[in-house]
Design an enzyme around this catalytic site. Structure first.
Site, PDB file in Angstrom:
ATOM      1  N   TRP A 155       0.569  -1.391   0.329  1.00  0.00           N
ATOM      2  CA  TRP A 155      -0.096   0.195   0.347  1.00  0.00           C
ATOM      3  C   TRP A 155       1.059   1.476   0.411  1.00  0.00           C
ATOM      4  O   TRP A 155       0.060   2.241  -0.451  1.00  0.00           O
ATOM      5  CB  TRP A 155      -0.723  -0.432   0.933  1.00  0.00           C
ATOM      6  CG  TRP A 155      -2.162   0.686   1.348  1.00  0.00           C
ATOM      7  CD1 TRP A 155      -2.907   1.636   2.835  1.00  0.00           C
ATOM      8  CD2 TRP A 155      -2.434   1.459  -0.033  1.00  0.00           C
ATOM      9  NE1 TRP A 155      -3.831   2.559   1.847  1.00  0.00           N
ATOM     10  CE2 TRP A 155      -3.965   2.031   0.809  1.00  0.00           C
ATOM     11  CE3 TRP A 155      -2.906   1.295  -1.139  1.00  0.00           C
ATOM     12  CZ2 TRP A 155      -5.293   3.170  -0.017  1.00  0.00           C
ATOM     13  CZ3 TRP A 155      -3.386   2.082  -1.881  1.00  0.00           C
ATOM     14  CH2 TRP A 155      -4.686   2.804  -1.452  1.00  0.00           C
TER      15      TRP A 155
ATOM     16  N   ARG B 198      12.028   0.146   6.762  1.00  0.00           N
ATOM     17  CA  ARG B 198      12.460  -0.745   7.894  1.00  0.00           C
ATOM     18  C   ARG B 198      14.082  -1.878   6.977  1.00  0.00           C
ATOM     19  O   ARG B 198      14.613  -1.140   7.735  1.00  0.00           O
ATOM     20  CB  ARG B 198      11.844  -1.509   8.785  1.00  0.00           C
ATOM     21  CG  ARG B 198      12.628  -1.863   9.768  1.00  0.00           C
ATOM     22  CD  ARG B 198      11.591  -2.932  11.344  1.00  0.00           C
ATOM     23  NE  ARG B 198      10.588  -2.230  11.176  1.00  0.00           N
ATOM     24  CZ  ARG B 198      11.059  -0.741  12.036  1.00  0.00           C
ATOM     25  NH1 ARG B 198      12.335  -1.808  13.090  1.00  0.00           N
ATOM     26  NH2 ARG B 198       9.605  -0.912  12.929  1.00  0.00           N
TER      27      ARG B 198
ATOM     28  N   GLY C 147     -10.916   3.785   0.744  1.00  0.00           N
ATOM     29  CA  GLY C 147     -11.277   2.662  -0.978  1.00  0.00           C
ATOM     30  C   GLY C 147     -12.484   3.393  -1.159  1.00  0.00           C
ATOM     31  O   GLY C 147     -13.025   4.342  -1.140  1.00  0.00           O
TER      32      GLY C 147
ATOM     33  N   ALA D 269      -3.638  -2.221  -4.235  1.00  0.00           N
ATOM     34  CA  ALA D 269      -2.847  -1.331  -4.010  1.00  0.00           C
ATOM     35  C   ALA D 269      -2.670  -2.448  -5.658  1.00  0.00           C
ATOM     36  O   ALA D 269      -1.441  -1.527  -6.436  1.00  0.00           O
ATOM     37  CB  ALA D 269      -1.600  -1.925  -3.104  1.00  0.00           C
TER      38      ALA D 269
ATOM     39  N   LYS E 162     -14.839  -3.106   8.277  1.00  0.00           N
ATOM     40  CA  LYS E 162     -14.706  -4.152   6.351  1.00  0.00           C
ATOM     41  C   LYS E 162     -13.759  -5.411   6.562  1.00  0.00           C
ATOM     42  O   LYS E 162     -13.667  -6.339   5.739  1.00  0.00           O
ATOM     43  CB  LYS E 162     -14.119  -3.175   5.288  1.00  0.00           C
ATOM     44  CG  LYS E 162     -13.345  -2.521   5.435  1.00  0.00           C
ATOM     45  CD  LYS E 162     -12.154  -2.798   4.875  1.00  0.00           C
ATOM     46  CE  LYS E 162     -11.351  -1.653   4.619  1.00  0.00           C
ATOM     47  NZ  LYS E 162     -10.033  -2.057   3.348  1.00  0.00           N
TER      48      LYS E 162
ATOM     49  N   ASP F  60     -16.319  -0.041  -0.322  1.00  0.00           N
ATOM     50  CA  ASP F  60     -14.433  -0.404   0.148  1.00  0.00           C
ATOM     51  C   ASP F  60     -15.233  -1.534   0.718  1.00  0.00           C
ATOM     52  O   ASP F  60     -14.309  -2.865   0.905  1.00  0.00           O
ATOM     53  CB  ASP F  60     -14.177   0.754   1.751  1.00  0.00           C
ATOM     54  CG  ASP F  60     -12.613   0.430   1.749  1.00  0.00           C
ATOM     55  OD1 ASP F  60     -11.862  -0.168   1.423  1.00  0.00           O
ATOM     56  OD2 ASP F  60     -12.409   1.044   2.489  1.00  0.00           O
TER      57      ASP F  60
ATOM     58  N   SER G 149      -7.929  -9.454  -1.810  1.00  0.00           N
ATOM     59  CA  SER G 149      -7.930  -8.901   0.144  1.00  0.00           C
ATOM     60  C   SER G 149      -7.156 -10.040   0.651  1.00  0.00           C
ATOM     61  O   SER G 149      -8.294 -11.073   0.345  1.00  0.00           O
ATOM     62  CB  SER G 149      -9.597  -9.217   0.342  1.00  0.00           C
ATOM     63  OG  SER G 149      -9.475  -9.172   1.676  1.00  0.00           O
ATOM     64  N   ARG G 150      -6.310  -9.037   1.310  1.00  0.00           N
ATOM     65  CA  ARG G 150      -5.389 -10.423   2.071  1.00  0.00           C
ATOM     66  C   ARG G 150      -6.242 -10.346   3.302  1.00  0.00           C
ATOM     67  O   ARG G 150      -6.213 -11.823   3.605  1.00  0.00           O
ATOM     68  CB  ARG G 150      -4.007  -9.183   3.019  1.00  0.00           C
ATOM     69  CG  ARG G 150      -4.783  -8.854   3.427  1.00  0.00           C
ATOM     70  CD  ARG G 150      -3.192  -7.667   4.019  1.00  0.00           C
ATOM     71  NE  ARG G 150      -2.425  -7.152   2.954  1.00  0.00           N
ATOM     72  CZ  ARG G 150      -1.503  -6.422   2.848  1.00  0.00           C
ATOM     73  NH1 ARG G 150      -1.205  -5.617   3.932  1.00  0.00           N
ATOM     74  NH2 ARG G 150      -0.687  -5.460   1.563  1.00  0.00           N
ATOM     75  N   ASN G 151      -7.203  -9.623   4.091  1.00  0.00           N
ATOM     76  CA  ASN G 151      -8.374 -10.405   4.404  1.00  0.00           C
ATOM     77  C   ASN G 151      -9.204 -11.658   4.661  1.00  0.00           C
ATOM     78  O   ASN G 151      -9.152 -12.256   5.074  1.00  0.00           O
ATOM     79  CB  ASN G 151      -9.251  -9.316   5.767  1.00  0.00           C
ATOM     80  CG  ASN G 151      -8.530  -8.143   5.983  1.00  0.00           C
ATOM     81  OD1 ASN G 151      -8.153  -8.314   7.039  1.00  0.00           O
ATOM     82  ND2 ASN G 151      -7.829  -7.165   5.393  1.00  0.00           N
TER      83      ASN G 151
END
Length: 332
Positions: free
Chosen positions: A15, A35, A140, A144, A195, A248, A258-260
Site C-alpha cells: 500500500w 525499515r 477505498g 494496491a 470491513k 470499500d 484482499s489479504r483479509n
C-alpha cells in the site's frame, strides 16, 4: 512554477508503494521511510521495491528513501502512515509531538492499535498532540495491486479539517485515481476497520465451501451490523451506501487481492492462525481488529453476530463449522 509538496511516507509494503506511485504523478518531493535496509538499498539502485509491487517504477527525482525516521519527517508538510496498525507504535518510537507539529497526518492504516484498542488517528492525537483538524484517513475502495496496473480507482479522504482532506485528495488524484474529501473521519475509519473483519468472515465461509448466494446475504447483514456499531459509537447522519463505506466493504469482501479474505479462506480450510500468517507473509488487519472491536463492544453491547463469530474462531479457538452453523440461523 509552484513549489513541490513535501511528503513523508512511512512504511515499505504494497500500500505504501502504491501511494508512492499515485503521489509521484503530482508535483511532490517524497521522503520514503522503510525499515528494511535491503529493500531501501535495492530501490536506490534499481528504482523498484523488490518485495512489493515490483513492477512499479520509483522516480529517483521525486522519491528519496530514508532509513532514519526523524530525517524522513524533517520539513515535511504531509505525513502518510502506511504501516500495519500492529507496528505503528514501533515505527514511530522515539518521536515527540514536535516531530509532527504543523503537519497534516494522514492514516492509510485500516486497523486499530492493538492492546490500546484505539483508532490510529485517536492514537496520534493522544501520543503526539496532533490537532483533530490536522488528521485525515484514506479510504477505498482501492487495492494496491490495481493501482500498480493503473486501473481506474477511487479514494475518499476523511478529516474534520476539510482543508486538510481537500489538499490530500488533490495530491492523490491523478490520471488513474479520483480522490474526494469528506468530513466523516470516525465513520470512515471505523468502517475501514470493520470491513476487514467482515472480509475475514467471507473468507472463512468461502473456505468452508459456501457459495455466492450465502456470501451476498452475509455481506448485506454485515452492512447492517457495521451501521449499528458505527451509529452507537459515533452518531452522525451518514449514507453508508457511499463508496467509502459500502464500496470499500465490497471490494475487501470479494476481491482475490484482499489479504483479509485470503487469511479467512485459509482459516476456513483448516489452517491455524499461525500457519495462515506464515502462508501469507503479510498482515491481515482484520485479525487484530476483531479483538479490538470485541473489547470496545463490551461497553456498547451492539448486536454483532458476524464479528463475534470471527472473534470466537480466531481467539477462542472455536470451530469454524460450528460458528458458521450458528450464524446461519441469525442471517436474514
Amino acid at each position: 512554477m509552484n513549489q513541490p509538496a513535501r511528503i513523508t511516507v512511512v512504511g515499505g509494503g504494497s500500500w505504501a508503494t502504491a501511494l508512492i506511485k499515485m503521489l509521484s504523478e503530482s508535483n511532490v518531493q517524497i521522503r520514503w521511510w522503510m525499515r528494511s535496509k535491503t529493500d531501501a538499498d535495492h530501490i536506490k539502485k534499481f528504482h523498484h521495491n523488490p518485495s512489493y509491487l515490483s513492477d512499479v517504477q520509483i522516480s529517483s527525482r521525486k522519491v528519496r528513501v530514508c532509513m532514519k525516521i526523524k530525517e524522513a519527517l524533517r520539513d515535511s508538510q504531509y505525513v502518510i502512515l502506511a504501516v500495519p496498525a500492529a507496528f505503528v507504535s514501533e515505527a514511530l518510537k522515539g518521536l515527540k509531538a514536535e516531530n509532527f507539529a504543523d503537519k497534516c497526518i494522514v492514516s492509510a492504516i485500516k486497523g486499530m492499535v492493538p492492546e490500546k484498542n484505539v483508532l490510529v488517528t485517536d492514537w496520534m492525537e493522544q501520543e503526539f498532540d496532533v490537532p483533530a483538524q490536522k488528521l485525515a484517513v484514506i479510504a477505498g475502495p482501492c487495492h494496491a495491486e490495481e493501482v500498480a496496473l493503473e486501473k481506474h480507482s477511487y479514494l475518499t479522504i476523511a478529516s474534520t479539517g476539510l482543508d486538510c482532506a481537500a489538499s490530500v485528495a488533490e495530491l492523490l488524484s491523478c490520471r488513474f485515481v479520483q480522490a474526494s474529501p469528506i468530513d466523516d473521519i470516525y465513520g470512515v475509519e471505523y468502517c475501514a476497520v470493520m470491513k476487514n473483519i467482515i472480509a475475514l468472515a467471507c473468507g472463512i465461509t468461502h473456505g468452508l465451501g459456501f457459495g455466492d448466494n450465502f456470501q451476498a446475504v452475509l455481506v448485506s447483514n454485515a452492512m447492517q451490523e457495521i451501521k449499528r456499531f458505527v451509529d452507537a459509537i459515533y452518531p452522525k447522519h451518514r449514507d453508508l451506501s457511499g463508496s467509502a463505506y459500502l464500496g470499500d466493504l465490497l471490494v475487501t469482501a470479494y476481491s482475490p487481492f484482499s489479504r483479509n479474505r485470503t487469511f479467512g479462506h485459509l482459516i476456513g480450510r483448516g489452517y491455524s492462525v499461525q500457519s495462515a500468517q506464515m502462508e501469507m507473509n503479510m498482515i491481515a488487519e482484520g485479525y487484530y481488529a476483531a479483538k479490538s472491536i470485541h473489547v470496545i463492544n463490551q461497553h456498547y453491547k451492539v448486536d454483532m453476530p458476524i464479528t463475534n463469530m470471527v472473534y470466537n474462531i480466531l481467539y477462542e479457538k472455536a470451530s469454524p463449522v460450528a460458528e458458521t452453523s450458528a450464524l446461519r440461523a441469525l442471517l436474514k
